[in-house]
Design an enzyme around this catalytic site. Structure first.
Site, mmCIF file in Angstrom:
data_model
loop_
_atom_site.group_PDB
_atom_site.id
_atom_site.type_symbol
_atom_site.label_atom_id
_atom_site.label_comp_id
_atom_site.label_asym_id
_atom_site.label_seq_id
_atom_site.Cartn_x
_atom_site.Cartn_y
_atom_site.Cartn_z
ATOM 1 N N ASP A 302 0.776 -1.233 0.071
ATOM 2 C CA ASP A 302 -0.071 -0.059 -0.137
ATOM 3 C C ASP A 302 0.732 1.363 -0.001
ATOM 4 O O ASP A 302 2.115 1.220 0.412
ATOM 5 C CB ASP A 302 -0.987 -0.218 1.466
ATOM 6 C CG ASP A 302 -2.136 -0.744 1.113
ATOM 7 O OD1 ASP A 302 -2.274 -1.491 0.306
ATOM 8 O OD2 ASP A 302 -2.911 -0.579 2.020
ATOM 9 N N HIS A 353 -5.600 3.103 -4.411
ATOM 10 C CA HIS A 353 -5.761 3.345 -2.899
ATOM 11 C C HIS A 353 -6.093 4.677 -2.460
ATOM 12 O O HIS A 353 -5.604 5.207 -1.593
ATOM 13 C CB HIS A 353 -4.173 3.155 -2.414
ATOM 14 C CG HIS A 353 -4.117 3.187 -1.043
ATOM 15 N ND1 HIS A 353 -5.230 2.307 -0.068
ATOM 16 C CD2 HIS A 353 -3.426 3.310 -0.039
ATOM 17 C CE1 HIS A 353 -4.642 2.275 0.893
ATOM 18 N NE2 HIS A 353 -3.790 2.890 1.392
ATOM 19 N N HIS A 357 -5.153 9.736 0.018
ATOM 20 C CA HIS A 357 -5.180 8.930 1.322
ATOM 21 C C HIS A 357 -5.912 9.394 2.605
ATOM 22 O O HIS A 357 -5.620 9.446 3.643
ATOM 23 C CB HIS A 357 -3.695 8.861 1.816
ATOM 24 C CG HIS A 357 -3.231 7.650 2.288
ATOM 25 N ND1 HIS A 357 -3.373 7.592 3.870
ATOM 26 C CD2 HIS A 357 -2.858 6.448 2.053
ATOM 27 C CE1 HIS A 357 -2.897 6.349 4.213
ATOM 28 N NE2 HIS A 357 -3.062 5.432 3.092
ATOM 29 N N HIS A 450 3.610 -2.423 3.527
ATOM 30 C CA HIS A 450 3.653 -0.900 2.891
ATOM 31 C C HIS A 450 4.920 -0.632 2.132
ATOM 32 O O HIS A 450 6.010 -1.529 2.571
ATOM 33 C CB HIS A 450 3.677 -0.053 3.864
ATOM 34 C CG HIS A 450 2.095 -0.064 4.590
ATOM 35 N ND1 HIS A 450 1.710 -0.897 5.495
ATOM 36 C CD2 HIS A 450 0.994 0.857 4.294
ATOM 37 C CE1 HIS A 450 0.432 -0.763 5.719
ATOM 38 N NE2 HIS A 450 -0.081 0.354 5.042
#
Length: 486
Positions: A302, A353, A357, A450
């Site tokens: 991510d 994504h 954010h 991540h």
């Protein structure tokens, strides 16, 4: 004084065919006594040539080159004195760097031997205008002749016809683009990595800046005539590239090896995600894992990170022949689209994504949909194809209303996960990450990691891959695992 007289002589020969109205003013400062001499000569030998403003298509602009190859270019503006240039060229030779020098025509006229030496050492020469004037303050004809005369001086003294033009600052106007097109030049070049060495007085500051922003297809802009600390920065810049397997090539080679980006509207699937406020009855799936008898698992990453960090992740995945799914924060993709393309070229999937954010439950339905549409378009344009149609909400937080909102925009499958180790927190060590993954992972699991800078995921990743494979588990992309389970 002999050097300056030579420069004036060359310019007189060039101006026999083309008159530069602004030259009298500029050369009267740089070459005492020469300006009046040039003006009188041209008045006697050549009528003033009027240049009409070009009405065709403007030249393209190159701030970076679209490529997923581990290549970038080191460019220099201006031309220092013989001592400084010798030291700079020696350092470039020492580290096997082939660079591109944007040279002012006036400096080439004054010291052509330096320009020839640049070429003999395997570097490239391009056009930095004649006198490095502020193009915003010039009329079209003056802009045209600043570029044209520089081309002619460089051609006469080196045999090279420049293909690219860059102004002193790297900024440009429509007139610069039009004049470049009228002169048949390939592009106006700017940059996307500018350490501002005129302000950064130490080599380490320059090197650290390049290391931080280094990227595939990047154009690094330095000055060859301002700060001597540029010279000791070359070893630092070379090391930064070597650490992630990048190579410096000339601008022409970078462009040759790169590709052209199609406009968003020409990419199939660019409009697969749309704002649709009629979301109340939409259906969606939250996919935490997949029910399967196959020993399959999905490795996902991510967010976003620097080119250095993400490239190391990609290199590890390539070494172990693992295909993963990357959920991208599109605001980061905007700053380095080539990195997203490198993921696709590595055989991985990329998916949405969000753009900024946000925690999706803190937004209005309209705000969320606009964010997702923007992210989809940014990612699509970066990779030049439709992304994998999965969406993962930042922080993993979503409720029923926002699930419907997300489905309405075009994402019916919301990609969650069942394996997480909070690796985004730098307090969690590589051992913590490995132990957490091994404890939680089973058939059909979706592992969340991540790609942020300054965390321990890179250290943990090879151990995670080797350990899970020893358990007989097979890595597949998340979308493939979902399809195979249907």
């Amino acid at each position: 004084m002999a050097v300056r007289k030579r420069g004036a002589k060359i310019l007189r020969m060039v101006q026999a065919a083309v008159l530069l109205p602004a030259l009298v003013l500029t050369t009267s400062c740089s070459m005492p006594g020469a300006g009046q001499e040039v003006s009188e000569t041209t008045q006697k030998t050549a009528p003033e040539q009027k240049i009409a403003r070009y009405e065709g298509e403007k030249s393209k602009v190159i701030p970076y080159v679209y490529t997923s190859r581990k290549e970038l270019t080191l460019t220099f503006n201006g031309m220092g004195n013989r001592t400084m240039m010798d030291k700079l060229l020696d350092e470039l030779d020492r580290y096997h760097i082939k660079a591109t020098f944007f040279l002012p025509g006036m400096r080439v006229a004054e010291e052509p031997d330096i320009a020839r030496d640049i070429l003999q050492r395997g570097h490239e020469i391009e056009n930095n205008t004649l006198n490095q004037l502020d193009m915003h303050k010039l009329g079209y004809e003056q802009v045209y002749k600043e570029i044209q005369l520089a081309n002619e001086v460089i051609k006469k003294e080196t045999g090279i016809s420049p293909r690219y033009i860059r102004t002193k600052s790297g900024d440009f106007t429509d007139d610069v683009r039009l004049a470049a097109a009228q002169l048949g030049m390939e592009a106006v070049v700017s940059y996307n990595i500018n350490p501002k060495d005129r302000d950064m007085k130490k080599a380490k500051d320059i090197g650290d800046y390049v290391e931080r922003f280094i990227s595939r297809g990047g154009i690094v802009s330095l000055n060859a005539d301002i700060n001597p600390e540029v010279i000791p920065s070359i070893p630092l810049i070379a090391k930064a590239a070597e650490n992630i397997g990048y190579q410096f090539v000339t601008l022409s080679d970078l462009v040759k090896n790169g590709g052209e980006r199609k406009p968003l509207e020409q990419i199939p699937g660019y409009d697969a995600v749309k704002v649709d406020m009629n979301y109340q009855n939409k259906q969606y799936r939250l996919i935490y894992n997949v029910e399967t008898d196959k020993p399959q698992i999905a490795l996902t990453f991510d967010d976003w990170g620097s080119d250095k960090t993400v490239t190391k992740i990609l290199d590890i995945l390539a070494k172990y022949n693992v295909k993963a799914t990357f959920f991208l924060r599109a605001k980061g993709v905007e700053t380095n689209p080539n990195l997203a393309r490198a993921m696709v070229d590595g055989g991985h999937d990329v998916a949405n994504h969000s753009y900024s954010h946000p925690v999706v439950t803190t937004l209005t339905p309209e705000q969320l949909q606009k964010d997702l549409v923007k992210a989809h378009q940014v990612i699509t344009e970066a990779i030049q194809q439709k992304p994998t149609m999965l969406f993962r909400p930042p922080t993993g937080v979503v409720d029923d209303q926002m699930g419907k909102v997300i489905a309405a925009v075009g994402y019916h499958d919301i990609a969650m996960y069942d394996v997480t180790t909070l690796d985004w927190d730098s307090k969690n060590s590589a051992a913590d990450i490995v132990n957490g993954v091994l404890k939680q992972t089973k058939k059909g699991s979706v592992i969340l990691l991540h790609m942020l800078d300054d965390i321990h995921t890179i250290e943990a990743l090879p151990i995670v891959i080797e350990s899970l494979r020893k358990k007989g588990l097979v890595f597949v992309k998340m979308a493939d695992m979902i399809k195979q389970a249907k």
